[in-house]
Design an enzyme around this catalytic site. Sequence first.
Site, short mmCIF file in Angstrom:
data_model
loop_
_atom_site.label_atom_id
_atom_site.label_comp_id
_atom_site.label_asym_id
_atom_site.label_seq_id
_atom_site.Cartn_x
_atom_site.Cartn_y
_atom_site.Cartn_z
CB THR A 274 49.20 2.31 31.25
OG1 THR A 274 48.21 1.76 30.74
CG2 THR A 274 50.64 2.54 30.78
CG PHE A 404 45.62 9.45 29.06
CD1 PHE A 404 45.28 7.84 29.18
CD2 PHE A 404 45.29 10.06 30.07
CE1 PHE A 404 44.64 7.11 30.07
CE2 PHE A 404 44.22 9.30 31.09
CZ PHE A 404 44.18 7.93 31.12
CB CYS A 411 46.67 6.71 25.01
SG CYS A 411 46.08 5.27 25.54
#
Length: 505
Positions: A274, A404, A411
């Site tokens: 990510t 997120f 997260c």
Amino acid sequence: MRNDWSGQTFPHPPGRLRFVGDVRSVDPSRPLMSMLQHARTLGEIFEFQVFDQKFVFVAGARLGAELCDESRFGKDLPPALTSLREFAGDGLFTAFTEERNWGLAHDLLRPAFTRPAMQSYHPIMVETLDELFAYWDHQEGPVDVSRDMTKLTMETLSRAAFSKDFGSFTSTEVHPFVPAMISALRTAQRLATLDTAPGGALIKRRLRRRNAPHQAYVDDLIDGVVAERRAGPASDHDLLGIMLQTPHPETGERLDDLNIRFQILTFLVAGHETTSGALSFALYYLARHPEILARAQAETDEILGPDPDAVPEFEQVAKFRYLRRVLDEALRLWPTAPAFGRGPREEVTLSSGHTMRPGDWAIVMLPAMHRDPEVWGEDAEEFDPDRFLPERSRARPAHTYKPFGTGERACIGRQFALHESILVLARLLHRYDLSGDPGYVLDVSERLTIMPEGFELTLTPRTPAALTGGPAEDDQEPSEVPPSESTCQAGLNAISQTCPSGSDT
């Protein structure tokens, strides 16, 4: 898992076939891009049928924000995430919320992302970035941005998570853990595509048998590190140390060694891709917009001064306000964990008029939600970091920017990712001028997450301007990024990749 929504139907791509459903309507190598194309004509909520499995997608910002209401909805695991449990077990992003280890790990790992912990990771990030710069300085020609950002973030996370150096920039050989991990992960993702396919059970057995040596290597390496650390002196200098040494503050419980392995895999896999994707997209847009690049470099010069090798102190990273807006805008257009699943806590009626019951789930498609003109304007496809000026962020409806994820499954490592990303961008832009191939057309690779493919930059050493007067935007508030769900949800690839990978922990 059939997700039947009590027989309710939704718009779907044309050309549905009786037995295979909508399989012909998606490019299996680019499922997310296929779904984004369909979203433009099918509206805020639509479905995709694969054999007898229904996938419901939410593309509109209004309905997506509604599903982020934690009082009515929570994280749900679509089939691809369930299949990834073969690789990551009940780690943070593949665990069911009601599982014991999710709550235990979430509570135990919170101290790993406090300010003191982040300060301890800062030197690791600096050291690894120095290795990348030394590697680049000995290269000729353009650099492969996504490849090198992936090496950087993987190396940084492995050192911060369990003090393991894979030699990404210092060795000519690829550490065997990396291809073994990738193979094991891809197998887990492919398994999800076979749940409803004729003959799928037989193919799944073959895939598991072929992947067994790769999975065993990954498991054995991490288990060996855990065992070695248990036998050695106590230390909580990294994530592994925290998991080994820290009991739950209320119950005194600890994670067992198997779950510790799953948590390490979670951080390595979900965290590195990510972040590398976010950096790669940000660099793509900076190279495409010289005026934005110049403004970003002016900020680095004002904060870091005339030395191209200057290293920001930990406290200085938060001062790069314009760079943060660049990163936020890149994540708006291409959130690297591009989807997450949501299900109702009890029967609800959505604003779209559909009834949703426990057991039903929908996949929120972030690239579509982040481009909804009702929230982002008619120029929503354009790259404009000033969308994230504080006053503009405050004016937007809540829960419409979710790179997120969202809610209690937010997260947990987002501050790690943000700090690393801004540090990397600041030092890179301060040290180099960037130029890309003007003929390059953005090609989005869909792996566990998304990132540019075939994107190269030519890096030229630069001489920073000797500016004075302090940071240009030091008096502004930082860009707003609400707590969210995303370093972590993975998968939804191939035909189940029609549910692009997600973002909840």
